[in-house]
Design a protein around this motif. Sequence first.
Motif, mmCIF file in Angstrom:
data_model
loop_
_atom_site.group_PDB
_atom_site.id
_atom_site.type_symbol
_atom_site.label_atom_id
_atom_site.label_comp_id
_atom_site.label_asym_id
_atom_site.label_seq_id
_atom_site.Cartn_x
_atom_site.Cartn_y
_atom_site.Cartn_z
ATOM 1 N N ASP A 1 0.837 -1.191 0.000
ATOM 2 C CA ASP A 1 0.000 0.000 0.000
ATOM 3 C C ASP A 1 0.875 1.246 0.000
ATOM 4 N N ARG B 1 -5.073 -8.016 -8.990
ATOM 5 C CA ARG B 1 -5.833 -8.096 -7.738
ATOM 6 C C ARG B 1 -7.183 -8.746 -8.010
ATOM 7 N N ASP C 1 -15.621 -5.192 -3.477
ATOM 8 C CA ASP C 1 -14.297 -4.568 -3.542
ATOM 9 C C ASP C 1 -14.132 -3.780 -4.840
ATOM 10 N N PHE D 1 -10.829 -2.334 -7.313
ATOM 11 C CA PHE D 1 -9.450 -2.093 -7.698
ATOM 12 C C PHE D 1 -9.514 -1.417 -9.073
ATOM 13 N N VAL E 1 -7.609 1.372 -4.372
ATOM 14 C CA VAL E 1 -8.272 0.300 -3.626
ATOM 15 C C VAL E 1 -9.472 0.898 -2.893
#
Length: 393
Positions: free
Chosen positions: A65, A351, A357, A359, A377
């Motif tokens: 990150d 990812r 989620d 990405f 993210v």
Amino acid sequence: MDRTVLLHYRSVRLGLWATGVVLAAALGVWLQAPMDSSAARMPAVQSTQGTPVRAKTLQRVAQGDVPNPDGAKAGHAASLVEMAPDDPALLTLFWFSGERESGPQVQIVAAQWLRATQAWTAPRTVVNRHAMGELLGHGIRRLGNPVAWRDAQGRMHLYVVATGGGGWAAARILHLRQKGPSQALEQLQFEPERVLPLSWLWNTSFLVRNGPLPLDDGGMALPVHFELGAKIPAVLRLDREGRLVGMARVSSRDHVLQPALLPLGPQHWLALMRDESLKHRVAVAETTDGGRRWQDLPDLDLPNPDASVAAWSLGAGEHLLAYNPIESGRERLDLARSHDGIHWQQQLALRTGQVEDEFSYPALLWAEGSLWVAYTVDRARLAWQRLAPQETP
């Protein structure tokens, strides 16, 4: 909602849409005005121990990150730029960060990857909307989508989406130039050069997203798009000082945006684009005269959920594309490879997550023998990956 208020709201929205369509139609004609042909500065063929790098050998060697600014709950829209060979930093990464997208506290921030520590520095605000508004002489309501470029003299430029009234469809592209001699993060400053003069209606509704294509003359081609009422992708021609010298419309369609430029030859380029229609495919257009004229090609056989893509060429017919390879949602981000920019194969899944989620908004850069990938993210922070050539059995 009260019926009278609802009818008024709908009529206002319809009026704005109609205004946007008329403006888009007018701009569509204007954007087809001839632009001088340009020659792309083709990337040097990357090699390891004298052997050219092949995209299919790239494998993930590191990831993590990017540090978030203190208190920031949102981060989005990465832009990567390589630093000079003798700079302590290898890369500088820009993005917008704050309490939420379009929030009043959003600023443009940056972090640098240091060669000595092999890690990111703590992020620092490099563009404050209040301070920039004072320098411009008018307020800035929102900041977003920074695109970074180092010119032929090594000076840093930022092209930033900025709005006054209205949302992103009322945005303009603000050109900022490095102030002072230092590009060290703690000293890096920017000052406004101008709002790019892109339309007769106060330069409204033009946005940037993807990085520039360097040109042989030291200038660059900057992909942009118009967004009010219709989506119109375009390419700006800027000189070695970052000044606008031309513009060309990329696609005759009115539902594609955020072009990513991929050079196949000095004057043969592709624009790979996000498509907001129900086709759910990556759209593509082609120029064979250095950006002067463009023609639409059939959609790529790549699913896409109306999401931004990023492209990069390693030279010698080795091309890369980062994109969301599904028709709905952004819970998966892939890297694909191609020899011609039209036919693509998956290289690896960058990812993969759950349905909720996200990405998205990838950025690509080749530096120090590796492919660097930065992406968002969950609209909350940025992440990075480093891919390097690995011999496959």
